[in-house]
Design an enzyme around this catalytic site. Sequence first.
Site, PDB file in Angstrom:
ATOM      1  N   ARG A   1       0.841  -1.374   0.065  1.00  0.00           N
ATOM      2  CA  ARG A   1       0.070   0.126  -0.158  1.00  0.00           C
ATOM      3  C   ARG A   1       0.671   1.306   0.051  1.00  0.00           C
ATOM      4  O   ARG A   1       0.398   2.451  -0.781  1.00  0.00           O
ATOM      5  CB  ARG A   1      -0.952  -0.008   1.342  1.00  0.00           C
ATOM      6  CG  ARG A   1      -2.303  -0.574   1.082  1.00  0.00           C
ATOM      7  CD  ARG A   1      -2.599  -1.227   2.553  1.00  0.00           C
ATOM      8  NE  ARG A   1      -1.635  -2.254   2.786  1.00  0.00           N
ATOM      9  CZ  ARG A   1      -1.734  -3.302   2.226  1.00  0.00           C
ATOM     10  NH1 ARG A   1      -2.837  -3.829   1.662  1.00  0.00           N
ATOM     11  NH2 ARG A   1      -0.701  -4.147   2.569  1.00  0.00           N
ATOM     12  N   THR A   2       1.738   1.365   0.983  1.00  0.00           N
ATOM     13  CA  THR A   2       2.423   2.659   1.143  1.00  0.00           C
ATOM     14  C   THR A   2       3.364   3.057   0.033  1.00  0.00           C
ATOM     15  O   THR A   2       3.078   4.234  -0.528  1.00  0.00           O
ATOM     16  CB  THR A   2       3.374   2.711   2.491  1.00  0.00           C
ATOM     17  OG1 THR A   2       2.515   2.205   3.403  1.00  0.00           O
ATOM     18  CG2 THR A   2       3.740   4.169   2.703  1.00  0.00           C
TER      19      THR A   2
ATOM     20  N   LYS B   1      25.544  -3.374  -0.289  1.00  0.00           N
ATOM     21  CA  LYS B   1      26.848  -3.425  -0.338  1.00  0.00           C
ATOM     22  C   LYS B   1      27.508  -2.622   0.688  1.00  0.00           C
ATOM     23  O   LYS B   1      28.729  -2.319   0.859  1.00  0.00           O
ATOM     24  CB  LYS B   1      27.545  -2.580  -1.693  1.00  0.00           C
ATOM     25  CG  LYS B   1      26.889  -3.379  -2.874  1.00  0.00           C
ATOM     26  CD  LYS B   1      27.334  -2.435  -4.157  1.00  0.00           C
ATOM     27  CE  LYS B   1      26.423  -2.791  -5.508  1.00  0.00           C
ATOM     28  NZ  LYS B   1      26.423  -1.662  -6.290  1.00  0.00           N
TER      29      LYS B   1
ATOM     30  N   ARG C   1      10.855   4.196   3.582  1.00  0.00           N
ATOM     31  CA  ARG C   1      10.476   3.272   4.802  1.00  0.00           C
ATOM     32  C   ARG C   1      11.950   2.297   5.322  1.00  0.00           C
ATOM     33  O   ARG C   1      12.595   1.953   4.147  1.00  0.00           O
ATOM     34  CB  ARG C   1       9.408   2.047   4.222  1.00  0.00           C
ATOM     35  CG  ARG C   1       9.473   0.873   5.242  1.00  0.00           C
ATOM     36  CD  ARG C   1       8.087   0.150   4.946  1.00  0.00           C
ATOM     37  NE  ARG C   1       6.929   0.827   5.132  1.00  0.00           N
ATOM     38  CZ  ARG C   1       5.684   0.291   5.066  1.00  0.00           C
ATOM     39  NH1 ARG C   1       5.552  -0.854   4.890  1.00  0.00           N
ATOM     40  NH2 ARG C   1       4.715   0.881   5.301  1.00  0.00           N
TER      41      ARG C   1
ATOM     42  N   HIS D   1       4.486   5.872  11.958  1.00  0.00           N
ATOM     43  CA  HIS D   1       3.967   5.878  10.321  1.00  0.00           C
ATOM     44  C   HIS D   1       2.881   6.799  10.037  1.00  0.00           C
ATOM     45  O   HIS D   1       1.865   6.488   9.895  1.00  0.00           O
ATOM     46  CB  HIS D   1       3.351   4.215  10.290  1.00  0.00           C
ATOM     47  CG  HIS D   1       3.135   3.833   8.520  1.00  0.00           C
ATOM     48  ND1 HIS D   1       3.097   4.763   7.673  1.00  0.00           N
ATOM     49  CD2 HIS D   1       2.773   2.579   8.132  1.00  0.00           C
ATOM     50  CE1 HIS D   1       3.005   3.858   6.492  1.00  0.00           C
ATOM     51  NE2 HIS D   1       2.604   2.667   6.842  1.00  0.00           N
TER      52      HIS D   1
HETATM   53  N1   CP Z   1      -0.587   0.037   5.794  1.00  0.00           N
HETATM   54  C1   CP Z   1       0.723  -0.358   5.323  1.00  0.00           C
HETATM   55  O1   CP Z   1       1.497   0.258   5.631  1.00  0.00           O
HETATM   56  O2   CP Z   1       0.902  -1.334   4.332  1.00  0.00           O
HETATM   57  P1   CP Z   1       2.104  -1.821   3.529  1.00  0.00           P
HETATM   58  O3   CP Z   1       2.993  -2.369   4.411  1.00  0.00           O
HETATM   59  O4   CP Z   1       1.552  -2.849   2.435  1.00  0.00           O
HETATM   60  O5   CP Z   1       2.616  -0.531   3.035  1.00  0.00           O
END
Ligand code: CP
Length: 304
Positions: A51-52, A80, A101, A129
């Site tokens: 999603r993100t 590396k 991320r 998040h």
């Molecule tokens: N909600 C969420 O962070 O989903 P993903 O891990 O798929 O990005």
Amino acid sequence: MRHLMSPLDFSVQELDKLMDIAEDIEKNQEKYAHMCDGKILATCFYEPSTRTRLSFESAMLHLGGQVLGFASADSSSAAKGESVSDTIRIISCYADICAMRHPKEGAPMVAASKSTIPVINAGDGGHQHPTQTLTDLMTIRSLKGQLNNMTIGLCGDLKFGRTVHSLINALKRYNGINFVFISPEELKIPDYIRSDILDKNNIPYKEVIKLEDVMPELDILYMTRVQRERFFNEEDYVRLKDFYILTKDKMELAKKDMMVLHPLPRVNEISVEVDEDPRAVYFKQVQYGMYIRMALILTLLELV
Ligand code: CP
């Protein structure tokens, strides 16, 4: 230049404005279709995501911009031994804005300190998040009409669930919020959330183990999966993974206008039969995620 590391980086008024823009985008998509012409978003994901990452990429494409990036540490020069600080210096030469991320708490913050482009924390370890929180706030505001005066149940892995930590942090600034934390003993909210956020701000909360006991009092039920990737041993994960399963029978105990949110991915914690219930809004929540990320990109690039 602004970055987004935590939902608290925006004031309540700024969050309202962001959600207003996102709502306008939802209604008038064509108006925004070329606002990012010539701009590039980099998605630097050292951890898996559906999603993100894809909603950020879709958001930029819907704005007329372009995207580049990597979807795992293994497919970048991190494999590396390149540091996050060096990587962001490189990405700053290629892109106008970056969503990152990382499994380590604080890594996007380190990147922001070396970056010449806005950096967005797209999830750092078990910490925060913020763009999921923007998604959650927009879902609640759009479907409930407000963000005040609600009893919010958070259920599942409250220890490692970064979406839970970010959402509590964001909601502390609204009035009349009452939290109910539903988790097994081993997965309770971290002490720092209890002391630094809840107690410090006199926010009412209770902690329970059984979901059925509190279902009738909830306005929102925020379900979460048990975060397998953050467990130190598989045995504990297997023991706890199916601790909560939301079923049709349990939904019968809830208010008629209660709403079920989930940041997704779902594993077993919501039975698929619940998807048909109009109170299950987790797929609608995904749509809001793209609109709010479009609004965020425009805001950080100072295009609105
Ligand atoms: N909600 C969420 O962070 O989903 P993903 O891990 O798929 O990005």
